[in-house]
Design an enzyme around this catalytic site. Structure first.
Site, PDB file in Angstrom:
ATOM      1  N   SER A   1       0.835  -1.200   0.000  1.00 36.95           N
ATOM      2  CA  SER A   1       0.000   0.000   0.000  1.00 36.95           C
ATOM      3  C   SER A   1       0.874   1.258   0.000  1.00 36.95           C
ATOM      4  CB  SER A   1      -0.960  -0.057   1.191  1.00 36.95           C
ATOM      5  OG  SER A   1      -1.971   0.927   1.081  1.00 36.95           O
TER       6      SER A   1
ATOM      7  N   ASP B   1      -9.686  -4.663  -5.016  1.00 33.47           N
ATOM      8  CA  ASP B   1      -8.883  -3.584  -4.438  1.00 33.47           C
ATOM      9  C   ASP B   1      -9.143  -2.301  -5.226  1.00 33.47           C
ATOM     10  OD1 ASP B   1      -6.882  -1.862  -3.495  1.00 33.47           O
ATOM     11  OD2 ASP B   1      -5.420  -3.485  -3.302  1.00 33.47           O
TER      12      ASP B   1
ATOM     13  N   HIS C   1      -7.966  -5.046  -0.523  1.00 31.51           N
ATOM     14  CA  HIS C   1      -6.705  -4.329  -0.368  1.00 31.51           C
ATOM     15  C   HIS C   1      -5.817  -5.007   0.678  1.00 31.51           C
ATOM     16  CE1 HIS C   1      -4.033  -0.956  -0.664  1.00 31.51           C
ATOM     17  NE2 HIS C   1      -4.162  -0.639   0.610  1.00 31.51           N
TER      18      HIS C   1
END
Length: 317
Positions: free
Chosen positions: A169, A264, A294
């Site tokens: 991320s 995601d 995610h």
């Protein structure tokens, strides 16, 4: 010439989603409906709730052999969490996720323990400064300092010069930014391989990030906008390569593995960045996991283990 990557349309088919992944996604959304609005609490309270396990991210066991050291940083010491076996085979520099706002230096301990125990890597996780208290460029500056320290100290401290880098991320974003900074600011391309999982590479938002909407599935469009607002507070240009590495010159960067789930909001970020990585003449692998949300590699769902196994195989080389 780089080996081409491919996107299998079958990964996006509804019947490709493991039932356990489908069930876990429903559980995530049900939990979110019962929880207070994250953005009404403020970063400090959200961080505290995460520490107590009041989030989709379970409080995972912490490494018993981890040690904390401090290195000089641009605005004071930068803490590093080190998990190292005897006689390491490589050093893996890790940047944790959390939208540049949340996350902790020890949140990836279980996966870093696997790298240390199964592959013999010395794992170094960076406790970089978080927004909104410390907006851009604080976090990237700390990560750059940590990378330079690893380049200088790896051989003497860990007995190996094989260097690897990665994150999930926001950590994947920081990985890409750090690689470009080392090349452009210091003339260095020291990392042999990179692990880029579910990264955010365009602060102007890719189509999937814009269109995802606001289902409570770990990360949604509102979250992305709020995290970006925390991170960028001084009118930075959204297409500045140091802010949005999707716009950077990516030539001469190491082979990378890109991982993302089809559920995601940042899937386009990964698909676009992987394509640009290849177009720049670099090596890349891409894995797209059906139905996964995610940063699913940090979640207890069926796609997580095989996806991380492939990441480990790639880093091992």
């Amino acid at each position: 010439m780089s080996r081409p990557i491919s996107i299998d349309p079958a990964a996006f088919a509804e019947d490709a989603v493991p039932e356990g992944t489908r069930d876990y996604n429903r559980k995530l959304m049900a939990q979110a409906r019962m929880a207070p609005d994250t953005w009404s609490l403020g970063p400090a309270e959200v961080r505290a709730r995460r520490t107590r396990g009041l989030s989709p991210f379970i409080v995972e066991p912490k490494s018993e052999r981890a040690e904390t050291i401090e290195i000089p940083g641009p605005r004071g010491p930068v803490p590093l969490r080190v998990i190292a076996p005897e006689n390491p085979t490589a050093v893996y520099l890790q940047f944790h996720g959390g939208g540049w706002t949340l996350g902790t230096v020890d949140q990836d301990d279980p996966r870093l323990e696997r790298l240390a125990s199964e592959l013999g890597f010395a794992c170094v996780s960076v406790d970089y400064r978080l927004a909104p208290e410390h907006p851009y460029p604080a976090g990237p500056d700390d990560c750059e300092a940590a990378a330079l320290w690893v380049v200088r100290e790896a051989a003497a401290r860990f007995g190996t010069e094989r260097l690897l880098i990665g994150g999930e991320s926001a950590g994947a974003h920081l990985t890409a930014v750090t690689l470009v900074r080392l090349r452009d600011r210091h003339g260095l391309t020291p990392f042999a391989r990179a692990n880029l999982t579910a990264g955010s590479y365009d602060m102007g938002l890719t189509p999937s990030a814009r269109r995802f909407g606001n289902p409570a599935l770990v990360l949604n469009t509102r979250d992305i906008r709020m995290f970006a607002a925390n991170f960028l507070q001084n009118g930075e240009k959204l297409d500045d390569p140091d802010v949005s590495p999707l716009y950077a010159d990516l030539k001469g960067l190491p082979p990378a593995i890109f991982t993302v789930g089809t559920n995601d909001a940042l899937i386009d970020d990964t698909l676009f960045m992987a394509a640009r990585w290849i177009a720049a003449g670099n090596e890349a692998e891409l894995q797209v996991l059906p139905g996964s949300a995610h940063v699913f590699t940090s979640l207890p769902e069926p796609n997580a283990r095989p996806a991380y196994d492939r990441v480990m195989a790639f880093l091992k080389g």
